[in-house]
Design an enzyme around this catalytic site. Structure first.
Site, PDB file in Angstrom:
ATOM      1  N   GLY A  15     120.733 107.485 102.206  1.00  0.00           N
ATOM      2  CA  GLY A  15     119.778 106.405 102.451  1.00  0.00           C
ATOM      3  C   GLY A  15     120.189 105.049 101.926  1.00  0.00           C
ATOM      4  N   ASN A  17     121.559 102.758 103.651  1.00  0.00           N
ATOM      5  CA  ASN A  17     121.152 101.813 104.705  1.00  0.00           C
ATOM      6  C   ASN A  17     119.642 101.667 104.724  1.00  0.00           C
ATOM      7  OD1 ASN A  17     123.640 100.937 106.380  1.00  0.00           O
ATOM      8  ND2 ASN A  17     123.948 103.103 105.897  1.00  0.00           N
ATOM      9  N   MET A 102     121.149 112.453 111.446  1.00  0.00           N
ATOM     10  CA  MET A 102     122.257 113.226 111.981  1.00  0.00           C
ATOM     11  C   MET A 102     121.775 114.321 112.932  1.00  0.00           C
ATOM     12  SD  MET A 102     124.651 111.540 110.840  1.00  0.00           S
ATOM     13  CE  MET A 102     126.050 112.512 111.292  1.00  0.00           C
ATOM     14  N   HIS A 103     120.940 113.931 113.874  1.00  0.00           N
ATOM     15  CA  HIS A 103     120.416 114.896 114.860  1.00  0.00           C
ATOM     16  C   HIS A 103     120.405 114.225 116.223  1.00  0.00           C
ATOM     17  CE1 HIS A 103     117.674 117.963 116.573  1.00  0.00           C
ATOM     18  NE2 HIS A 103     117.090 116.934 117.154  1.00  0.00           N
ATOM     19  N   ILE A 104     121.058 114.826 117.178  1.00  0.00           N
ATOM     20  CA  ILE A 104     121.074 114.263 118.521  1.00  0.00           C
ATOM     21  C   ILE A 104     119.702 114.464 119.158  1.00  0.00           C
ATOM     22  CG2 ILE A 104     122.113 114.366 120.809  1.00  0.00           C
ATOM     23  CD1 ILE A 104     124.694 115.339 119.427  1.00  0.00           C
ATOM     24  N   LEU A 105     119.077 113.375 119.550  1.00  0.00           N
ATOM     25  CA  LEU A 105     117.716 113.416 120.088  1.00  0.00           C
ATOM     26  C   LEU A 105     117.746 113.646 121.600  1.00  0.00           C
ATOM     27  CD1 LEU A 105     116.420 110.434 117.993  1.00  0.00           C
ATOM     28  CD2 LEU A 105     115.548 112.779 117.802  1.00  0.00           C
ATOM     29  N   HIS A 135     125.883 103.081 113.801  1.00  0.00           N
ATOM     30  CA  HIS A 135     127.025 103.982 113.984  1.00  0.00           C
ATOM     31  C   HIS A 135     128.264 103.355 113.365  1.00  0.00           C
ATOM     32  CE1 HIS A 135     129.454 107.143 115.589  1.00  0.00           C
ATOM     33  NE2 HIS A 135     130.168 106.316 116.328  1.00  0.00           N
ATOM     34  N   GLU A 204     127.835  97.795 107.006  1.00  0.00           N
ATOM     35  CA  GLU A 204     126.692  98.476 107.632  1.00  0.00           C
ATOM     36  C   GLU A 204     125.373  97.982 107.050  1.00  0.00           C
ATOM     37  OE1 GLU A 204     127.779 102.722 107.046  1.00  0.00           O
ATOM     38  OE2 GLU A 204     127.645 102.784 109.244  1.00  0.00           O
TER      39      GLU A 204
HETATM   40  N1  LIG Z   1     120.128 110.740 122.091  1.00  0.00           N
HETATM   41  C1  LIG Z   1     120.727 110.222 120.998  1.00  0.00           C
HETATM   42  N2  LIG Z   1     120.530 110.780 119.797  1.00  0.00           N
HETATM   43  C2  LIG Z   1     121.152 110.265 118.710  1.00  0.00           C
HETATM   44  C3  LIG Z   1     122.035 109.177 118.830  1.00  0.00           C
HETATM   45  C4  LIG Z   1     122.219 108.602 120.124  1.00  0.00           C
HETATM   46  O1  LIG Z   1     122.956 107.592 120.289  1.00  0.00           O
HETATM   47  N3  LIG Z   1     121.553 109.157 121.178  1.00  0.00           N
HETATM   48  N4  LIG Z   1     122.745 108.720 117.720  1.00  0.00           N
HETATM   49  C5  LIG Z   1     122.830 109.702 116.671  1.00  0.00           C
HETATM   50  C6  LIG Z   1     123.548 109.277 115.432  1.00  0.00           C
HETATM   51  N5  LIG Z   1     124.905 109.804 115.565  1.00  0.00           N
HETATM   52  C7  LIG Z   1     125.894 108.867 115.693  1.00  0.00           C
HETATM   53  O2  LIG Z   1     125.670 107.647 115.607  1.00  0.00           O
HETATM   54  C8  LIG Z   1     125.155 111.186 115.604  1.00  0.00           C
HETATM   55  C9  LIG Z   1     124.506 112.014 114.703  1.00  0.00           C
HETATM   56  C10 LIG Z   1     124.708 113.390 114.751  1.00  0.00           C
HETATM   57  C11 LIG Z   1     125.570 113.946 115.683  1.00  0.00           C
HETATM   58  C12 LIG Z   1     125.721 115.436 115.753  1.00  0.00           C
HETATM   59  O3  LIG Z   1     126.717 115.960 116.224  1.00  0.00           O
HETATM   60  N6  LIG Z   1     124.670 116.144 115.286  1.00  0.00           N
HETATM   61  C13 LIG Z   1     124.602 117.617 115.395  1.00  0.00           C
HETATM   62  C14 LIG Z   1     124.238 118.217 114.050  1.00  0.00           C
HETATM   63  C15 LIG Z   1     125.222 117.735 113.009  1.00  0.00           C
HETATM   64  C16 LIG Z   1     124.678 118.060 111.606  1.00  0.00           C
HETATM   65  O4  LIG Z   1     123.547 118.565 111.513  1.00  0.00           O
HETATM   66  O5  LIG Z   1     125.414 117.752 110.642  1.00  0.00           O
HETATM   67  C17 LIG Z   1     123.474 117.978 116.337  1.00  0.00           C
HETATM   68  O6  LIG Z   1     122.536 117.132 116.515  1.00  0.00           O
HETATM   69  O7  LIG Z   1     123.517 119.113 116.838  1.00  0.00           O
HETATM   70  C18 LIG Z   1     126.236 113.116 116.582  1.00  0.00           C
HETATM   71  C19 LIG Z   1     126.034 111.727 116.544  1.00  0.00           C
HETATM   72  C20 LIG Z   1     121.479 110.235 116.296  1.00  0.00           C
HETATM   73  N7  LIG Z   1     120.912 110.820 117.495  1.00  0.00           N
HETATM   74  N1  LIG Z   2     126.784 109.047 113.792  1.00  0.00           N
HETATM   75  C1  LIG Z   2     125.822 108.626 112.833  1.00  0.00           C
HETATM   76  C2  LIG Z   2     126.470 108.312 111.521  1.00  0.00           C
HETATM   77  O1  LIG Z   2     127.565 108.756 111.237  1.00  0.00           O
HETATM   78  N2  LIG Z   2     125.752 107.550 110.708  1.00  0.00           N
HETATM   79  C3  LIG Z   2     126.274 107.154 109.427  1.00  0.00           C
HETATM   80  O2  LIG Z   2     125.641 107.873 108.380  1.00  0.00           O
HETATM   81  C4  LIG Z   2     125.766 107.076 107.200  1.00  0.00           C
HETATM   82  C5  LIG Z   2     124.423 107.074 106.512  1.00  0.00           C
HETATM   83  O3  LIG Z   2     124.593 106.563 105.218  1.00  0.00           O
HETATM   84  P1  LIG Z   2     123.264 106.386 104.291  1.00  0.00           P
HETATM   85  O4  LIG Z   2     122.529 107.699 104.331  1.00  0.00           O
HETATM   86  O5  LIG Z   2     123.836 106.038 102.954  1.00  0.00           O
HETATM   87  O6  LIG Z   2     122.462 105.274 104.888  1.00  0.00           O
HETATM   88  C6  LIG Z   2     126.180 105.662 107.637  1.00  0.00           C
HETATM   89  O7  LIG Z   2     127.561 105.443 107.372  1.00  0.00           O
HETATM   90  C7  LIG Z   2     125.954 105.707 109.123  1.00  0.00           C
HETATM   91  O8  LIG Z   2     126.810 104.857 109.859  1.00  0.00           O
END
Ligand SMILES: Nc1nc2c(c(=O)[nH]1)N[C@@H](CN(C=O)c1ccc(C(=O)N[C@@H](CCC(=O)O)C(=O)O)cc1)CN2
Ligand SMILES: NCC(=O)N[C@@H]1O[C@H](COP(=O)([O-])[O-])[C@@H](O)[C@H]1O
Length: 223
Positions: A15, A17, A102-105, A135, A204
């Site tokens: 956290g 950021n 860190m969850h793809i929505l 990102h 960032e």
């Molecule tokens: N629909 C979208 N969802 C998210 C986006 C986006 O642009 N479109 N950005 C991500 C953030 N992100 C990169 O910037 C990112 C975060 C997580 C993953 C990923 O592979 N997640 C896995 C689980 C990984 C884990 O739990 O450690 C998953 O979701 O299955 C890729 C890119 C946030 N969501």
């Molecule tokens: N793909 C998404 C991704 O990699 N996000 C990255 O997670 C970190 C969060 O740091 P924080 O928890 O210290 O804010 C940041 O470096 C951000 O760019």
């Protein structure tokens, strides 16, 4: 004085950021804005402590995918995303910021929050909340997780000369939304990953505040 713009932040980790947004709220860096909710998908995310330690404390919520699916075996990942969307919409934000979320929505989350799909019933939605994501890479390069390490390794292989970070609109395709703020970050020869990562994180912390401000100003102009 107009009512403050409401910011919801989604996190999964330390956290830092989120802390940048906490420190900037209602200052010239992020004027007339307040963080109203922090949602984490990881119980031990230190960002939850940052939110509850803020002055005044920021409400927090926690909902992780796997415990949710275990508790409700008939539910799906998309159902989980709808629950996250419900938590977000109920907070009545003007913007949603993914700050290390860190969850793809699923597209359904985006459709609900951006107002193309109603959470309950046939009546048309009345919301349109922008969702932005931080990102640690440049547009179109190193999409997905572990982008910092992947860029660093590519530099060591002589494949790139610099990398960067960006804040972009969130769309279904990960990290492919319209960029809002993009900043190049050089990698110095012989620099350790940790030192490079620290420099990138400092950038960032600037751009996440700048991008949130830009989007809130845009929503003010549009309203
Ligand atoms: N629909 C979208 N969802 C998210 C986006 C986006 O642009 N479109 N950005 C991500 C953030 N992100 C990169 O910037 C990112 C975060 C997580 C993953 C990923 O592979 N997640 C896995 C689980 C990984 C884990 O739990 O450690 C998953 O979701 O299955 C890729 C890119 C946030 N969501
Ligand atoms: N793909 C998404 C991704 O990699 N996000 C990255 O997670 C970190 C969060 O740091 P924080 O928890 O210290 O804010 C940041 O470096 C951000 O760019």
């Amino acid at each position: 004085m107009p009512s403050k713009k409401r910011v919801v932040v989604l996190i999964s980790g330390s956290g830092t950021n989120l802390q940048a947004l906490i420190d900037a709220q209602d200052t010239p860096a992020l004027p007339n804005a307040e963080l109203v909710l922090v949602i984490s998908n990881r119980k031990n995310a230190y960002g939850l402590t940052r939110a509850s330690s803020a002055n005044p404390p920021i409400p927090t919520a926690y909902l992780a995918l796997q415990p949710y699916l275990k508790k409700y075996p008939e539910k799906t990942r998309e159902d989980y995303d709808v629950e996250i969307a419900r938590m977000v919409v109920n907070a009545k934000p003007d913007i949603v910021v993914l700050a290390g979320w860190m969850h793809i929505l699923s597209e359904k989350f985006i459709e609900i929050v951006e107002g193309r799909l109603s959470l309950s019933g046939p009546e048309p939605p009345t919301i349109s909340i922008p969702v932005i994501n931080l990102h640690p890479a440049l547009p179109g390069v190193f999409d997905g997780a572990n982008a910092i390490e992947r860029a660093y390794e590519a530099f060591q292989r002589g494949e790139i000369e610099h990398t960067g970070c960006m804040v972009h609109r969130v769309v279904k395709d990960v990290d492919r939304g319209e960029p809002i703020v993009v900043r190049d970050v050089k990698i110095e020869k012989g620099e350790a990953l940790e030192a490079f990562e620290e420099r990138l994180h400092r950038v960032e912390h600037e751009i996440i505040v700048q991008a949130t401000k830009i989007m809130l100003e845009e929503s003010t102009r549009a309203s």
